[in-house]
Every structure is written in C-alpha cells, then in structure tokens.
Design an enzyme around this catalytic site. Structure first.
Site, PDB file in Angstrom:
ATOM      1  N   GLY A  56       0.769  -1.235   0.000  1.00 31.40           N
ATOM      2  CA  GLY A  56       0.000   0.000   0.000  1.00 31.40           C
ATOM      3  C   GLY A  56       0.801   1.287   0.000  1.00 31.40           C
ATOM      4  O   GLY A  56       0.239   2.368   0.152  1.00 31.40           O
ATOM      5  N   TRP A  58       2.327   2.993  -2.414  1.00 30.34           N
ATOM      6  CA  TRP A  58       1.990   3.965  -3.461  1.00 30.34           C
ATOM      7  C   TRP A  58       0.630   4.615  -3.195  1.00 30.34           C
ATOM      8  O   TRP A  58       0.477   5.824  -3.347  1.00 30.34           O
ATOM      9  CB  TRP A  58       2.008   3.280  -4.831  1.00 30.34           C
ATOM     10  CG  TRP A  58       3.381   3.152  -5.403  1.00 30.34           C
ATOM     11  CD1 TRP A  58       4.570   3.143  -4.726  1.00 30.34           C
ATOM     12  CD2 TRP A  58       3.725   3.015  -6.790  1.00 30.34           C
ATOM     13  NE1 TRP A  58       5.620   3.003  -5.596  1.00 30.34           N
ATOM     14  CE2 TRP A  58       5.135   2.925  -6.861  1.00 30.34           C
ATOM     15  CE3 TRP A  58       2.970   2.952  -7.954  1.00 30.34           C
ATOM     16  CZ2 TRP A  58       5.812   2.778  -8.084  1.00 30.34           C
ATOM     17  CZ3 TRP A  58       3.641   2.796  -9.169  1.00 30.34           C
ATOM     18  CH2 TRP A  58       5.042   2.716  -9.227  1.00 30.34           C
ATOM     19  N   ASP A  76      -4.971  -5.708  -5.534  1.00 28.13           N
ATOM     20  CA  ASP A  76      -3.827  -6.616  -5.463  1.00 28.13           C
ATOM     21  C   ASP A  76      -4.310  -8.030  -5.182  1.00 28.13           C
ATOM     22  O   ASP A  76      -5.348  -8.240  -4.551  1.00 28.13           O
ATOM     23  CB  ASP A  76      -2.842  -6.185  -4.371  1.00 28.13           C
ATOM     24  CG  ASP A  76      -1.432  -6.723  -4.644  1.00 28.13           C
ATOM     25  OD1 ASP A  76      -0.547  -5.906  -4.968  1.00 28.13           O
ATOM     26  OD2 ASP A  76      -1.220  -7.939  -4.554  1.00 28.13           O
ATOM     27  N   ASP A  92      -7.097 -11.160  -8.211  1.00 34.49           N
ATOM     28  CA  ASP A  92      -6.085 -11.347  -9.249  1.00 34.49           C
ATOM     29  C   ASP A  92      -6.518 -10.574 -10.496  1.00 34.49           C
ATOM     30  O   ASP A  92      -7.533 -10.906 -11.121  1.00 34.49           O
ATOM     31  CB  ASP A  92      -5.957 -12.845  -9.561  1.00 34.49           C
ATOM     32  CG  ASP A  92      -4.810 -13.157 -10.504  1.00 34.49           C
ATOM     33  OD1 ASP A  92      -4.349 -12.255 -11.225  1.00 34.49           O
ATOM     34  OD2 ASP A  92      -4.383 -14.333 -10.523  1.00 34.49           O
ATOM     35  N   ASP A 117       2.560  -1.142 -10.324  1.00 31.26           N
ATOM     36  CA  ASP A 117       3.826  -1.677  -9.838  1.00 31.26           C
ATOM     37  C   ASP A 117       3.739  -3.210  -9.808  1.00 31.26           C
ATOM     38  O   ASP A 117       4.456  -3.862  -9.066  1.00 31.26           O
ATOM     39  CB  ASP A 117       4.115  -1.122  -8.432  1.00 31.26           C
ATOM     40  CG  ASP A 117       5.597  -1.151  -8.087  1.00 31.26           C
ATOM     41  OD1 ASP A 117       6.429  -1.115  -9.010  1.00 31.26           O
ATOM     42  OD2 ASP A 117       5.929  -1.211  -6.892  1.00 31.26           O
ATOM     43  N   LYS A 157       5.585  -0.350 -14.254  1.00 26.87           N
ATOM     44  CA  LYS A 157       6.892  -1.006 -14.111  1.00 26.87           C
ATOM     45  C   LYS A 157       7.061  -2.061 -15.191  1.00 26.87           C
ATOM     46  O   LYS A 157       6.150  -2.836 -15.465  1.00 26.87           O
ATOM     47  CB  LYS A 157       7.005  -1.655 -12.736  1.00 26.87           C
ATOM     48  CG  LYS A 157       8.308  -2.452 -12.552  1.00 26.87           C
ATOM     49  CD  LYS A 157       8.614  -2.752 -11.107  1.00 26.87           C
ATOM     50  CE  LYS A 157       7.670  -3.765 -10.505  1.00 26.87           C
ATOM     51  NZ  LYS A 157       7.992  -4.013  -9.078  1.00 26.87           N
TER      52      LYS A 157
END
Length: 203
Positions: A56, A58, A76, A92, A117, A157
C-alpha cells in the site's frame, strides 16, 4: 544463503530505514515520490487506480497528495491493510471477474491515472519471468484503453529485455508523450524501469 544475503541487504537499505522512520508501508514509496518530484503526475482531484498495490505504499503516498480531493482504487492479489480514503479490491487482476469488479467499482467514472507496480513471483528463469511481466503490462494497458480519460496517464513497471521495445512503441502510439524513468530508489542491480505515459489519445 541467497535469502540471508537479501535479508541482510534489505535491513541495511537506507530506503527501508527511511520508510520505517517516516511511517511508509514500503521502500517502494520513494520510487513514486522521486518520479512525482520530477514529473508532477499526481494532483488533487484525480481519480487513480493503483494496480499491484499491496502493501500500500503507493496508495498511501498518492492519498497524501490528493489532500482529500479525488479517489483512489487499489487492487492486489495479496491482502492489504485498509488505508483511509482508499477503496481496495482483493483479487487477481488477470481474472475477468476481478476486472469486472474494478469496472463496477468505478461505476462509469473515467480514470485520470493508472499506477502499476505489478510484478509476478520471480522464478529466476529469465525468459519466463519476462513473458509474465509483459503479460501483466499488456493487461494494464488494455484496462487503460477502456478506463482512462482522454489526456490521462499511466505509470508502469517493466523489466528490460525481450518485448520491452515493442511495448514502448505501443505506448508511444497511444500516448502523446512517453518517458523512461529509473528512480534512485530502484536498486542498481534491478532490471526494472518505469514507463511514464501521458496524454492518452482516446481511440
């Protein structure tokens, strides 16, 4: 032996120590902070989706920048302790049902910024890991194409390697400006880079 080395390095990491001292959930917050200081991508009033959010950091940092004006939806596969002002979806992102839940939570609201990320569990098999990273990045971009406002942005990312250049070209077709960022908080040995894509072209 390898895990012991990693733990020793982790506990001596200055960013880990700074995160603990300042009350951040992870050292990763400083990657976003350093990009924010350079690029000013987060502003009050925005609607933000944070993919791969746990634990958490970010979302926690983005909330501090919104100053109570705006909305953050975090997602997440791992559980995440609540953050005031953040709506969390535990699931997911690769599953259609979870993507529908995210879309339903937005309720037709368009998104200003997608943060991703996300990374798979690394197996150590380079080609396999890179393919899985790219798959997640492609799913994030597909989501952007359905959810972003015209002019919206994506910070994602990616790892250098097979498929990186093609993904970069795709971003450049769909966004007016794409920049590559390697924040100081990103470990030197890591192949990770962040692509900052801005001014989405609605097609």
């Amino acid at each position: 032996m390898k895990s012991r080395r990693w733990l020793a390095e982790h506990h001596s990491d200055p960013y880990v120590k700074q995160a603990r001292a300042e009350g951040w959930r992870s050292r990763a917050v400083f990657k976003l902070q350093q990009i924010q200081q350079k690029d000013r991508l987060i502003r009050p009033g925005m609607t933000i989706v944070d993919l791969g959010a746990a634990p958490g950091g970010w979302s926690q940092y983005a909330t501090s920048l919104l100053k109570g004006r705006g909305r953050i939806i975090a997602l997440d596969i791992l559980p995440m302790d609540p953050i005031e002002g953040v709506e969390f979806i535990h699931g997911d992102f690769r599953e259609d049902a979870v993507l529908r839940q995210l879309t339903d939570t937005l309720g037709g609201q368009r998104v200003d910024l997608v943060l991703s990320d996300m990374a798979p569990n690394i197996s150590g098999i380079g080609a396999s890991d890179q393919a899985r990273v790219l798959y997640l990045a492609e799913l994030a971009l597909e989501f952007c194409c359905t959810a972003l406002k015209p002019g919206g942005g994506l910070l994602i990312k990616l790892f250098q390697g097979e498929g990186f250049d093609d993904y970069l070209k795709t971003l450049r077709r769909q966004f007016a400006r794409v920049q590559i960022r390697k924040p100081e908080a990103s470990r030197d040995r890591s192949r990770e880079l962040y692509l900052l894509a801005r001014n989405y072209r609605l097609v």
